[in-house]
Design a protein around this motif. Sequence first.
Motif, mmCIF file in Angstrom:
data_model
loop_
_atom_site.group_PDB
_atom_site.id
_atom_site.type_symbol
_atom_site.label_atom_id
_atom_site.label_comp_id
_atom_site.label_asym_id
_atom_site.label_seq_id
_atom_site.Cartn_x
_atom_site.Cartn_y
_atom_site.Cartn_z
ATOM 1 N N LEU A 47 9.199 29.084 44.001
ATOM 2 C CA LEU A 47 10.488 29.640 43.971
ATOM 3 C C LEU A 47 11.590 29.078 44.383
ATOM 4 C CD1 LEU A 47 9.172 32.975 45.721
ATOM 5 C CD2 LEU A 47 9.566 32.642 43.523
ATOM 6 N N HIS A 48 11.485 28.165 45.366
ATOM 7 C CA HIS A 48 12.752 27.257 45.584
ATOM 8 C C HIS A 48 13.019 26.403 44.491
ATOM 9 C CE1 HIS A 48 13.355 28.082 49.963
ATOM 10 N NE2 HIS A 48 12.058 28.134 50.180
ATOM 11 N N TYR A 49 12.253 25.797 43.750
ATOM 12 C CA TYR A 49 12.353 24.865 42.467
ATOM 13 C C TYR A 49 13.018 25.576 41.626
ATOM 14 C CZ TYR A 49 11.522 21.466 38.979
ATOM 15 O OH TYR A 49 11.687 20.484 37.935
ATOM 16 N N LEU A 50 12.425 27.028 41.298
ATOM 17 C CA LEU A 50 13.025 27.641 40.268
ATOM 18 C C LEU A 50 14.747 28.358 40.759
ATOM 19 C CD1 LEU A 50 9.847 29.436 39.077
ATOM 20 C CD2 LEU A 50 11.232 27.932 37.839
ATOM 21 N N THR A 51 15.108 28.599 41.970
ATOM 22 C CA THR A 51 16.090 29.130 42.589
ATOM 23 C C THR A 51 17.140 28.188 42.980
ATOM 24 O OG1 THR A 51 15.234 29.715 44.387
ATOM 25 C CG2 THR A 51 14.857 31.431 42.708
ATOM 26 N N ARG A 52 16.934 27.013 43.097
ATOM 27 C CA ARG A 52 17.865 25.885 43.949
ATOM 28 C C ARG A 52 19.171 25.979 43.183
ATOM 29 N NH1 ARG A 52 15.191 20.237 44.031
ATOM 30 N NH2 ARG A 52 13.799 21.613 43.062
ATOM 31 N N THR A 53 19.341 25.949 41.726
ATOM 32 C CA THR A 53 20.551 25.893 41.459
ATOM 33 C C THR A 53 20.630 26.888 40.209
ATOM 34 O OG1 THR A 53 19.919 24.407 39.452
ATOM 35 C CG2 THR A 53 20.605 23.326 41.353
ATOM 36 N N ASP A 54 21.770 27.285 39.567
ATOM 37 C CA ASP A 54 22.056 28.315 38.727
ATOM 38 C C ASP A 54 21.445 27.820 37.376
ATOM 39 O OD1 ASP A 54 23.849 29.812 40.254
ATOM 40 O OD2 ASP A 54 25.706 28.743 39.857
ATOM 41 N N HIS A 55 21.617 26.489 36.995
ATOM 42 C CA HIS A 55 20.880 25.802 35.819
ATOM 43 C C HIS A 55 19.302 26.352 36.069
ATOM 44 C CE1 HIS A 55 19.677 23.687 32.653
ATOM 45 N NE2 HIS A 55 19.121 22.675 33.441
ATOM 46 N N ALA A 56 18.587 26.164 37.225
ATOM 47 C CA ALA A 56 17.242 26.426 37.372
ATOM 48 C C ALA A 56 17.067 27.815 37.012
ATOM 49 C CB ALA A 56 16.668 25.845 38.665
ATOM 50 N N ARG A 57 17.853 28.579 37.884
ATOM 51 C CA ARG A 57 17.750 30.145 37.738
ATOM 52 C C ARG A 57 17.768 30.705 36.157
ATOM 53 N NH1 ARG A 57 19.272 33.636 42.467
ATOM 54 N NH2 ARG A 57 19.163 32.001 44.098
ATOM 55 N N GLN A 58 18.837 29.973 35.270
ATOM 56 C CA GLN A 58 18.711 30.449 33.878
ATOM 57 C C GLN A 58 17.657 29.844 33.062
ATOM 58 O OE1 GLN A 58 21.003 32.269 32.575
ATOM 59 N NE2 GLN A 58 20.290 32.252 30.753
ATOM 60 N N ALA A 59 17.292 28.816 33.482
ATOM 61 C CA ALA A 59 15.877 28.162 32.729
ATOM 62 C C ALA A 59 14.723 28.995 33.171
ATOM 63 C CB ALA A 59 15.727 26.811 33.045
#
Length: 191
Positions: A47-59
């Motif tokens: 979850l931290h990997y996927l929510t760390r940045t806006d780019h990661a959240r979008q991906a």
Amino acid sequence: MPERNNEFGKFGARGTKGHEFVARQLDDLAGFIATPIHQRRGLLARLHYLTRTDHARQAAREAGLTVTDRTLKAWLDGRRSPSRKNLERIETAYRTVRRQNVARYLLARLNRRGRGTRVEFHPLNQSQVPRPHQRYVEFRTLNVRRWDRIVSAWTAGDDARLDDVWVNDAVIDLGSEWGQYEYVSNIGFAA
């Protein structure tokens, strides 16, 4: 010219399609999180990997993780736990995003400025094949210089395309015996 195997294993040969070993090896090189997602630590790391940045959240959203920010926060705080279906979505999204993030780096390592990477083909297991039907298949090595389409298919998670690209871009370079190496007991390479 040999063609693809239509009836592999008819006489007892055992092996796996080469592209499956390539995908496993690329997954190992990608360095996925080792802790299982069912443990709190593994879930939080993903979850931290996927929510760390806006780019990661979008991906992550593009990869299929379509939950609200409120739900994500509750999962991160430990107030709620994801369902089994959401755990699968988190794992799929994590692997997809991780593959996209490391693809360019892996490609540079594997291509090595045109020098390529040496690949070892370990022949299939013929111990159960009757003697008259056994073929002479030996350990082979090949320097694969074109990894672009292979890594692209792996990144997309397209198994059928990876199989086609692996055979057409790498295995066929083994020469007239390439059909004997469509199924193997292992494929090894390091970058």
